[in-house]
Design a protein around this motif. Structure first.
Motif, PDB file in Angstrom:
ATOM      1  N   ILE A  96       0.389   2.728  -5.837  1.00  0.00           N
ATOM      2  CA  ILE A  96      -0.184   3.658  -5.248  1.00  0.00           C
ATOM      3  C   ILE A  96      -1.554   4.484  -5.966  1.00  0.00           C
ATOM      4  N   ALA A  97      -2.431   4.477  -5.097  1.00  0.00           N
ATOM      5  CA  ALA A  97      -3.678   4.767  -5.699  1.00  0.00           C
ATOM      6  C   ALA A  97      -4.094   5.881  -4.928  1.00  0.00           C
ATOM      7  N   LYS A  98      -4.643   6.910  -6.017  1.00  0.00           N
ATOM      8  CA  LYS A  98      -5.174   8.191  -4.993  1.00  0.00           C
ATOM      9  C   LYS A  98      -6.784   8.202  -5.534  1.00  0.00           C
ATOM     10  N   PHE A  99      -7.688   8.457  -4.438  1.00  0.00           N
ATOM     11  CA  PHE A  99      -8.885   8.581  -4.544  1.00  0.00           C
ATOM     12  C   PHE A  99      -9.333  10.036  -4.176  1.00  0.00           C
TER      13      PHE A  99
ATOM     14  N   LEU B 117      -3.442   2.900   4.483  1.00  0.00           N
ATOM     15  CA  LEU B 117      -4.281   4.070   3.958  1.00  0.00           C
ATOM     16  C   LEU B 117      -4.196   5.375   4.266  1.00  0.00           C
ATOM     17  N   HIS B 118      -3.875   6.391   3.661  1.00  0.00           N
ATOM     18  CA  HIS B 118      -3.812   7.728   4.057  1.00  0.00           C
ATOM     19  C   HIS B 118      -4.704   8.835   3.669  1.00  0.00           C
ATOM     20  N   ARG B 119      -4.890   9.795   4.496  1.00  0.00           N
ATOM     21  CA  ARG B 119      -5.691  10.872   3.999  1.00  0.00           C
ATOM     22  C   ARG B 119      -4.880  12.167   4.005  1.00  0.00           C
ATOM     23  N   ASP B 120      -5.105  12.986   2.900  1.00  0.00           N
ATOM     24  CA  ASP B 120      -4.483  14.216   2.790  1.00  0.00           C
ATOM     25  C   ASP B 120      -4.593  15.199   3.811  1.00  0.00           C
TER      26      ASP B 120
ATOM     27  N   VAL C 161      -3.913   5.208  -1.079  1.00  0.00           N
ATOM     28  CA  VAL C 161      -3.477   4.016  -0.758  1.00  0.00           C
ATOM     29  C   VAL C 161      -2.239   3.676  -1.235  1.00  0.00           C
ATOM     30  N   TYR C 162      -1.587   3.024  -0.209  1.00  0.00           N
ATOM     31  CA  TYR C 162      -0.126   2.669  -0.617  1.00  0.00           C
ATOM     32  C   TYR C 162      -0.014   1.098  -0.215  1.00  0.00           C
TER      33      TYR C 162
END
Length: 114
Positions: free
Chosen positions: A8-11, A43-46, A55-56
């Motif tokens: 699980i990555a947060k950008f 891919l997800h956007r807050d 990104v999961y």
């Protein structure tokens, strides 16, 4: 046999680069999903902060994920996006402890295992 890996990555992008960061991440969805060892990649956007992308991804093994990081398109995206990011939390490598479906009660907004 090696253990599957979930990352699980947060950008978090600088506001002026938020869309470019998202476009870069979205641009490699098909390539990443086609990699040997890729189980899934999402891919997800807050919803409250448009500068944050999550990104999961699930990989067959840590070695498969490491190979993904060495792919030319991944390395290129990392170089290009680096200046547009405020910070990256690059990877919370985890493993799934129990596989079960989840349902959501829309009226109560509670999640329960079935």
């Amino acid at each position: 046999m090696s253990e599957p890996l979930t990352v699980i990555a947060k950008f978090t992008a600088k506001p002026e680069f938020a869309q470019a960061v998202g476009d870069g991440l979205a641009g490699q969805l098909d390539q990443t999903r086609a990699e040997e060892g890729s189980i899934d990649y999402h891919l997800h956007r807050d919803q409250t902060d448009p500068n944050v992308w999550i990104v999961y991804e699930n990989w067959r093994s840590r070695a498969d994920f490491d190979a993904h990081l060495e792919m030319p398109y991944t390395r290129q995206r990392t170089r290009v996006q680096g200046s547009g990011l405020q910070w990256i939390i690059s990877g919370l490598p985890t493993r799934q402890l129990r596989n079960y479906p989840v349902t959501q009660s829309t009226s109560e907004r509670e999640f329960t295992a079935v």
